[in-house]
Design a protein around this motif. Structure first.
Motif, PDB file in Angstrom:
ATOM      1  N   VAL A  85     -17.606  -0.968  60.844  1.00 16.79           N
ATOM      2  CA  VAL A  85     -17.183  -0.922  59.443  1.00 16.79           C
ATOM      3  C   VAL A  85     -16.959   0.490  58.936  1.00 16.79           C
ATOM      4  CG1 VAL A  85     -18.279  -3.113  58.849  1.00 16.79           C
ATOM      5  CG2 VAL A  85     -19.566  -0.988  58.616  1.00 16.79           C
ATOM      6  N   PHE A  86     -17.472   1.497  59.662  1.00 19.45           N
ATOM      7  CA  PHE A  86     -17.364   2.871  59.177  1.00 19.45           C
ATOM      8  C   PHE A  86     -17.105   3.818  60.338  1.00 19.45           C
ATOM      9  CE2 PHE A  86     -18.569   6.890  57.261  1.00 19.45           C
ATOM     10  CZ  PHE A  86     -18.111   6.746  55.970  1.00 19.45           C
ATOM     11  N   GLU A  87     -16.321   4.878  60.066  1.00 18.38           N
ATOM     12  CA  GLU A  87     -15.998   5.879  61.077  1.00 18.38           C
ATOM     13  C   GLU A  87     -17.025   7.016  61.045  1.00 18.38           C
ATOM     14  OE1 GLU A  87     -11.122   5.257  60.824  1.00 18.38           O
ATOM     15  OE2 GLU A  87     -12.033   7.159  60.231  1.00 18.38           O
ATOM     16  N   LYS A  94      -9.810   8.834  56.789  1.00 19.93           N
ATOM     17  CA  LYS A  94      -9.785   7.540  57.467  1.00 19.93           C
ATOM     18  C   LYS A  94      -8.702   7.562  58.534  1.00 19.93           C
ATOM     19  CE  LYS A  94      -9.528   2.568  56.447  1.00 19.93           C
ATOM     20  NZ  LYS A  94      -8.458   2.245  57.414  1.00 19.93           N
ATOM     21  N   ASP A  95      -9.093   7.358  59.794  1.00 16.47           N
ATOM     22  CA  ASP A  95      -8.142   7.411  60.900  1.00 16.47           C
ATOM     23  C   ASP A  95      -7.581   6.044  61.256  1.00 16.47           C
ATOM     24  OD1 ASP A  95      -8.505  10.226  61.311  1.00 16.47           O
ATOM     25  OD2 ASP A  95     -10.440   9.766  62.227  1.00 16.47           O
ATOM     26  N   SER A  96      -8.334   4.967  60.993  1.00 16.44           N
ATOM     27  CA  SER A  96      -7.873   3.637  61.384  1.00 16.44           C
ATOM     28  C   SER A  96      -6.781   3.157  60.434  1.00 16.44           C
ATOM     29  CB  SER A  96      -9.038   2.644  61.380  1.00 16.44           C
ATOM     30  OG  SER A  96      -9.502   2.437  60.062  1.00 16.44           O
ATOM     31  N   SER A  97      -5.947   2.249  60.920  1.00 20.06           N
ATOM     32  CA  SER A  97      -4.829   1.739  60.121  1.00 20.06           C
ATOM     33  C   SER A  97      -5.224   0.501  59.325  1.00 20.06           C
ATOM     34  CB  SER A  97      -3.640   1.407  61.020  1.00 20.06           C
ATOM     35  OG  SER A  97      -4.011   0.466  62.026  1.00 20.06           O
ATOM     36  N   PHE A 100     -10.871  -1.862  58.124  1.00 17.85           N
ATOM     37  CA  PHE A 100     -12.054  -1.348  58.810  1.00 17.85           C
ATOM     38  C   PHE A 100     -11.656  -0.767  60.164  1.00 17.85           C
ATOM     39  CE2 PHE A 100     -13.895  -4.736  56.109  1.00 17.85           C
ATOM     40  CZ  PHE A 100     -14.782  -3.960  55.389  1.00 17.85           C
ATOM     41  N   PRO A 101     -12.419   0.229  60.619  1.00 19.05           N
ATOM     42  CA  PRO A 101     -13.497   0.909  59.893  1.00 19.05           C
ATOM     43  C   PRO A 101     -12.947   1.825  58.802  1.00 19.05           C
ATOM     44  CG  PRO A 101     -13.137   1.974  61.997  1.00 19.05           C
ATOM     45  CD  PRO A 101     -12.251   0.763  61.993  1.00 19.05           C
ATOM     46  N   LEU A 117     -13.608  -1.181  46.583  1.00 23.81           N
ATOM     47  CA  LEU A 117     -14.352  -1.184  47.827  1.00 23.81           C
ATOM     48  C   LEU A 117     -13.907  -2.328  48.737  1.00 23.81           C
ATOM     49  CD1 LEU A 117     -17.921  -0.430  46.428  1.00 23.81           C
ATOM     50  CD2 LEU A 117     -16.297   1.165  47.461  1.00 23.81           C
ATOM     51  N   PRO A 118     -14.025  -2.155  50.043  1.00 22.24           N
ATOM     52  CA  PRO A 118     -13.629  -3.209  50.977  1.00 22.24           C
ATOM     53  C   PRO A 118     -14.617  -4.372  50.940  1.00 22.24           C
ATOM     54  CG  PRO A 118     -14.620  -1.373  52.163  1.00 22.24           C
ATOM     55  CD  PRO A 118     -14.484  -0.936  50.734  1.00 22.24           C
ATOM     56  N   ALA A 119     -14.244  -5.469  51.582  1.00 19.93           N
ATOM     57  CA  ALA A 119     -15.064  -6.675  51.593  1.00 19.93           C
ATOM     58  C   ALA A 119     -16.457  -6.376  52.127  1.00 19.93           C
ATOM     59  CB  ALA A 119     -14.390  -7.755  52.440  1.00 19.93           C
ATOM     60  N   GLY A 120     -17.453  -6.883  51.436  1.00 23.22           N
ATOM     61  CA  GLY A 120     -18.836  -6.708  51.856  1.00 23.22           C
ATOM     62  C   GLY A 120     -19.507  -5.483  51.292  1.00 23.22           C
TER      63      GLY A 120
END
Length: 599
Positions: A85-87, A94-97, A100-101, A117-120
């Motif tokens: 969920v986190f880098e 943020k590197d992911s597309s 998450f993460p 904020l993202p889900a959760g």
């Protein structure tokens, strides 16, 4: 000979197939070594094979020297417990597309304002503690120690304009999230990060996760004591990262109070995520290269919005992994710098902020219907809303008090209760409704409702108090028609003439303790040839009816008709009391009809 390289965990295993003998040729009784061309050829083959084996081993070892670091890096953790969920990668962007993460740069805008904020995710906060050139109002006094309670001047703050550069915090940030999928699904994870002004020395730091939401301190002049206090279950992380960006130490402690207030719980965690075990419940990263920041930052040696190596630190913590299904409810986080990664170190700078891992519950209620008349029933509905996108789960206790004569909130006499009414589980908000309450007397009734969460993850206990909005039930008595009749007087006393005079009379009695206003009408009509009433064929029923008294209305009419024709009177009466209770008078509407008889 064949050589195999196998990867197993963090070890490279070598396996040799030695099915061919490497021993030199044996002497024979009839020949001497090298006595013939054939023997020379045989020994040469053996020597060549031996050299090939040695060369293969050298090449393999050289390959492993290159491959092992690559394997280690390929299998390094990029999140605590590979939660996904986190880098935790030693940078801010943020590197992911995908969603998450996530990373700090996706959680806050360029001004540090928290984004959707993202889900959760439960909560996230960004704290500014810079720049270095400005007097810092949040630094520890010399005597403040991790081993001291916060209360009773155990922790104190003071302003400082000459912090050691490597100890000066610029920004800090936090995130609490419950993964919706993956290996740590359903766990409570907390992430923290901070920036420092320069890297001219190892970074020694602490991170407190505190339950008391009132912990805080700021001073513009002199020493000031912190507000708030430690609570059993508060968590402290102390660590150190090198000038090259490697986290060398990260230890965890739980506040237990007493003479030895900190209990070491380091066993289930790791220092640097690149070498931490997948089963670990915490790990951290520092930046091994220069990185950029999305917000305004100025360190000692870099250009704007740039952090040099080892000026950034981030950590991921699985609180469920550390404490089981009931981790402490965190409400504050404090990053600090210090003289060493020891719990007795001298504390330097700090940056504090809010972080709510347990949602806050609020409860709103509504009684329906209200007002009601005596003999009717009402219910109370409670709606529980959590401050984060969490699950409402628990019970609601409903209580109703009364009756009282006025609408002044009074909750002394319990008239009914509905305890343990289930609410949820479901995503906030959720509602629950009491059973039917049927009052036995008129007056004012006051409801209360209390939400009892199943766990701290479902919010805190929340309740309404006597007289809160939406919790008033008004019960009124219904006025009643006690008499409704008529007298018919034929012309000349002869009913066979088919004409005469009829007088209608109606009496309404109030059984309430309150005055009421009557409204409605007494209307005369029918099929007779002529029907004419004094003042018109409709008499308005508009009058004040005092408590316990009667109101009488009458209407005189003449009629003329033939046999079989009718004369009818209909009463339709309503009441409204001083509390605004409105309803139909008991017995209303009612119609009386008589038939004309003419020979």
């Amino acid at each position: 000979m064949q050589l195999f390289a196998l990867y197993c965990g963090k070890m490279i295993l070598l396996a040799f197939d030695c099915s061919h003998s490497l021993t030199p040729p044996r002497k024979t009784e009839s020949r001497k070594i090298l006595s013939t061309i054939g023997d020379i050829s045989y020994r040469t083959k053996w020597l060549v094979s031996k050299r090939y084996m040695q060369a293969a081993i050298v090449i393999t070892l050289m390959t492993l020297a290159i491959a092992v670091p690559l394997f280690t890096r390929a299998f390094a953790l990029t999140d605590v417990g590979n939660a996904g969920v986190f880098e935790l990668d030693g940078n801010i962007v943020k590197d992911s597309s995908g969603t998450f993460p996530t990373d700090w740069g996706a959680l806050f805008d360029t001004s540090g304002v928290t984004q959707p904020l993202p889900a959760g995710a439960l909560d996230a906060h960004w704290v500014n503690d810079g720049p270095h050139a400005v007097t810092d109002l949040t630094t520890f006094t010399t005597g403040s120690k991790d081993t001291l309670d916060i209360a009773n001047a155990g922790w104190q703050c003071t302003p400082s304009g000459n912090l050691t550069p490597k100890d000066d915090i610029l920004h800090s940030y936090s995130l609490a999230i419950i993964p919706q999928s993956g290996p740590r699904m359903g766990h409570l994870l907390v992430y923290g990060g901070f920036e420092r002004f320069t890297n001219n020395g190892a970074g020694d730091l602490g991170l407190w996760l505190l339950q008391d939401p009132t912990v805080a301190c700021s001073s513009t002049k002199g020493a000031v004591s912190f507000t708030g206090a430690h609570v059993v279950g508060d968590i402290l992380f102390v660590g150190e990262f090198s000038t090259g960006g490697t986290v060398t130490t990260l230890n965890a402690f739980e506040w237990v109070g007493g003479s030895s207030p900190l209990m070491n719980i380091t066993a289930t965690g790791g220092a640097d995520c690149r070498t931490a075990d997948m089963t670990g419940n915490f790990c951290s990263r520092s930046n091994t290269v220069s990185i950029s920041t999305p917000w305004s930052t100025q360190d000692k040696t870099s250009g704007p919005n740039t952090l040099a190596t080892a000026e950034f630190f981030e950590v991921g913590i699985d609180l469920t992994g550390l404490f089981g299904s009931n981790p402490p409810c965190i409400n504050r986080f404090i990053f600090d710098t210090r003289t060493s990664p020891s719990v007795t170190a001298t504390l330097k700078d700090y940056a504090e902020g809010a972080l709510a891992t347990c949602p806050t519950a609020t409860i709103l209620t509504s009684v329906s219907p209200t007002p009601i008349t005596l003999g009717g029933s009402a219910t109370d509905t409670a709606t529980v809303t959590l401050s984060t996108a969490s699950t409402v789960d628990g019970t609601v206790d409903f209580k109703v008090y009364g009756p009282v004569a006025t609408n002044i909130p009074t909750c002394n006499s319990l008239a009914g209760s509905f305890l343990g009414v289930k609410i949820g589980p479901g995503v906030t908000p959720q509602s629950a409704t009491s059973g039917l309450f049927t009052p036995s007397a008129t007056g004012f009734y006051f409801w209360t409702a209390t939400y009892n969460p199943a766990t701290p993850r479902n919010g805190n206990t929340a309740f309404t108090t006597c007289g809160d909005g939406g919790e008033l039930l008004v019960v009124a008595s219904i006025p009643k028609i006690t008499a409704f009749g008529f007298t018919n007087t034929p012309d000349n006393g002869d009913p066979t003439l088919g004409s005469g005079t009829v007088v209608y009379s109606v009496t309404i009695h109030s059984y309430d303790t309150l005055d009421v206003m009557l409204s409605g009408s007494l209307t005369v009509s029918g099929t007779a040839n002529t029907i004419m009433c004094t003042g018109g064929n409709m008499l308005p029923l508009s009058a004040s009816l005092p408590a316990g008294m009667d109101a009488t209305f009458s209407l005189t009419c003449t009629y003329s008709g033939t046999s079989g024709q009718t004369v009818s009177a209909t009463i339709s009466a309503m009441f409204t009391d001083t509390n605004g209770v409105t309803g139909a008078v008991s017995g209303s509407p009612t119609t009386y009809t008589f038939t004309v008889q003419k020979l």
